[in-house]
Design a protein around this motif. Structure first.
Motif, PDB file in Angstrom:
ATOM      1  N   UNK A   1       0.789  -1.121  -0.034  1.00  0.00           N
ATOM      2  CA  UNK A   1       0.068   0.121   0.066  1.00  0.00           C
ATOM      3  C   UNK A   1       0.963   1.343  -0.145  1.00  0.00           C
ATOM      4  N   UNK A   2       0.408   2.140  -0.660  1.00  0.00           N
ATOM      5  CA  UNK A   2       1.108   3.550  -0.678  1.00  0.00           C
ATOM      6  C   UNK A   2       0.102   4.533  -0.459  1.00  0.00           C
ATOM      7  N   UNK A   3      -0.805   4.225   0.257  1.00  0.00           N
ATOM      8  CA  UNK A   3      -1.942   5.317   0.466  1.00  0.00           C
ATOM      9  C   UNK A   3      -2.676   4.647   1.633  1.00  0.00           C
ATOM     10  N   UNK A   4      -3.226   5.355   2.534  1.00  0.00           N
ATOM     11  CA  UNK A   4      -4.271   4.717   3.936  1.00  0.00           C
ATOM     12  C   UNK A   4      -5.372   3.878   3.236  1.00  0.00           C
ATOM     13  N   UNK A   5      -5.584   3.008   3.954  1.00  0.00           N
ATOM     14  CA  UNK A   5      -6.665   1.983   3.485  1.00  0.00           C
ATOM     15  C   UNK A   5      -6.641   0.636   3.683  1.00  0.00           C
ATOM     16  N   UNK A   6      -7.373  -0.275   3.542  1.00  0.00           N
ATOM     17  CA  UNK A   6      -7.551  -1.652   3.787  1.00  0.00           C
ATOM     18  C   UNK A   6      -6.279  -2.092   2.802  1.00  0.00           C
ATOM     19  N   UNK A   7      -5.395  -2.976   3.452  1.00  0.00           N
ATOM     20  CA  UNK A   7      -4.294  -3.469   2.761  1.00  0.00           C
ATOM     21  C   UNK A   7      -4.255  -4.948   2.418  1.00  0.00           C
ATOM     22  N   UNK A   8      -5.333  -5.573   3.257  1.00  0.00           N
ATOM     23  CA  UNK A   8      -5.821  -7.045   3.161  1.00  0.00           C
ATOM     24  C   UNK A   8      -7.182  -7.161   3.687  1.00  0.00           C
ATOM     25  N   UNK A   9      -8.267  -8.011   2.927  1.00  0.00           N
ATOM     26  CA  UNK A   9      -9.172  -7.902   3.393  1.00  0.00           C
ATOM     27  C   UNK A   9      -9.396  -9.537   3.686  1.00  0.00           C
ATOM     28  N   UNK A  10      -9.742  -9.651   5.194  1.00  0.00           N
ATOM     29  CA  UNK A  10      -9.846 -11.010   5.942  1.00  0.00           C
ATOM     30  C   UNK A  10      -8.742 -11.341   6.938  1.00  0.00           C
ATOM     31  N   UNK A  11      -8.847 -12.418   7.615  1.00  0.00           N
ATOM     32  CA  UNK A  11      -7.957 -12.700   8.868  1.00  0.00           C
ATOM     33  C   UNK A  11      -6.846 -12.893   8.407  1.00  0.00           C
ATOM     34  N   UNK A  12      -5.880 -12.643   9.052  1.00  0.00           N
ATOM     35  CA  UNK A  12      -4.388 -12.930   8.733  1.00  0.00           C
ATOM     36  C   UNK A  12      -3.470 -12.789  10.022  1.00  0.00           C
ATOM     37  N   UNK A  13      -2.610 -13.409   9.852  1.00  0.00           N
ATOM     38  CA  UNK A  13      -1.411 -12.993  10.899  1.00  0.00           C
ATOM     39  C   UNK A  13      -0.390 -12.307  10.120  1.00  0.00           C
ATOM     40  N   UNK A  14      -0.114 -11.164  10.612  1.00  0.00           N
ATOM     41  CA  UNK A  14       0.984 -10.255  10.143  1.00  0.00           C
ATOM     42  C   UNK A  14       2.621 -10.585  10.614  1.00  0.00           C
ATOM     43  N   UNK A  15       2.952 -11.037   9.795  1.00  0.00           N
ATOM     44  CA  UNK A  15       4.473 -11.786  10.017  1.00  0.00           C
ATOM     45  C   UNK A  15       5.533 -10.610   9.943  1.00  0.00           C
ATOM     46  N   UNK A  16       5.315  -9.799   9.093  1.00  0.00           N
ATOM     47  CA  UNK A  16       6.470  -8.677   9.165  1.00  0.00           C
ATOM     48  C   UNK A  16       6.048  -7.705   8.088  1.00  0.00           C
ATOM     49  N   UNK A  17       7.132  -6.605   7.964  1.00  0.00           N
ATOM     50  CA  UNK A  17       6.664  -5.476   7.232  1.00  0.00           C
ATOM     51  C   UNK A  17       7.737  -4.838   6.513  1.00  0.00           C
ATOM     52  N   UNK A  18       7.733  -4.116   5.627  1.00  0.00           N
ATOM     53  CA  UNK A  18       8.939  -3.323   5.053  1.00  0.00           C
ATOM     54  C   UNK A  18       8.223  -1.823   4.740  1.00  0.00           C
ATOM     55  N   UNK A  19       8.811  -0.852   5.414  1.00  0.00           N
ATOM     56  CA  UNK A  19       8.343   0.445   5.276  1.00  0.00           C
ATOM     57  C   UNK A  19       9.308   1.302   4.692  1.00  0.00           C
TER      58      UNK A  19
ATOM     59  N   UNK B   1      -1.042   5.599   6.485  1.00  0.00           N
ATOM     60  CA  UNK B   1       0.220   6.111   6.204  1.00  0.00           C
ATOM     61  C   UNK B   1       0.379   7.527   6.162  1.00  0.00           C
ATOM     62  N   UNK B   2       1.406   8.177   6.624  1.00  0.00           N
ATOM     63  CA  UNK B   2       1.638   9.510   6.372  1.00  0.00           C
ATOM     64  C   UNK B   2       1.835   9.655   4.849  1.00  0.00           C
ATOM     65  N   UNK B   3       1.741  11.013   4.240  1.00  0.00           N
ATOM     66  CA  UNK B   3       2.170  11.172   3.036  1.00  0.00           C
ATOM     67  C   UNK B   3       3.327  10.801   2.360  1.00  0.00           C
ATOM     68  N   UNK B   4       3.420  10.300   1.328  1.00  0.00           N
ATOM     69  CA  UNK B   4       4.586   9.715   0.637  1.00  0.00           C
ATOM     70  C   UNK B   4       5.284   8.411   1.232  1.00  0.00           C
ATOM     71  N   UNK B   5       4.472   7.844   2.160  1.00  0.00           N
ATOM     72  CA  UNK B   5       5.194   6.515   3.015  1.00  0.00           C
ATOM     73  C   UNK B   5       4.383   5.288   2.124  1.00  0.00           C
ATOM     74  N   UNK B   6       5.080   4.197   2.125  1.00  0.00           N
ATOM     75  CA  UNK B   6       4.594   2.928   1.729  1.00  0.00           C
ATOM     76  C   UNK B   6       4.979   2.051   2.554  1.00  0.00           C
ATOM     77  N   UNK B   7       4.193   0.792   2.414  1.00  0.00           N
ATOM     78  CA  UNK B   7       4.192  -0.400   3.095  1.00  0.00           C
ATOM     79  C   UNK B   7       3.959  -1.664   2.401  1.00  0.00           C
ATOM     80  N   UNK B   8       4.796  -2.558   2.671  1.00  0.00           N
ATOM     81  CA  UNK B   8       4.534  -3.796   2.196  1.00  0.00           C
ATOM     82  C   UNK B   8       4.463  -4.920   3.274  1.00  0.00           C
TER      83      UNK B   8
END
Length: 93
Positions: free
Chosen positions: A12-30, A82-89
């Motif tokens: 995601x590179x904007x605020x919003x739903x990044x995944x629809x459904x139940x899941x375990x967040x195992x990690x992220x890259x910001x 997310x703040x402006x210009x930020x992105x997350x995987x």
């Protein structure tokens, strides 16, 4: 400590739903994109429960974090602010 299987990624590179459904967040890259602020992960949409908040600076370095065990459980969905210009995987299972 166990390991997640059937791991997938979402971006995601904007605020919003990044995944629809139940899941375990195992990690992220910001990536801050040069904007300081907070990246907030919620379970249950924009008004949902905050499960993780990460502070970022104006440094443009990429931050990668893997969470221990099975990560953080989201039972409804994963919504990210997310703040402006930020992105997350995110990496989930």
């Amino acid at each position: 400590m166990s390991t997640l299987t059937n791991v997938f990624a979402a971006h995601a590179d904007a605020t919003g739903e990044i995944y629809a459904g139940a899941a375990n967040l195992a990690g992220y890259q910001l990536a801050s994109g040069g904007t300081a602020g907070e990246i907030v992960f919620r379970d249950g949409g924009s008004g949902g429960t905050v499960l993780l908040t990460v502070n970022i600076t104006t440094n443009t370095a990429v931050i990668s974090t893997f969470l221990p065990g099975n990560g953080i459980r989201f039972t409804t969905d994963i919504y990210v602010t997310l703040p402006a210009s930020a992105a997350v995987t995110i990496f989930c299972g």
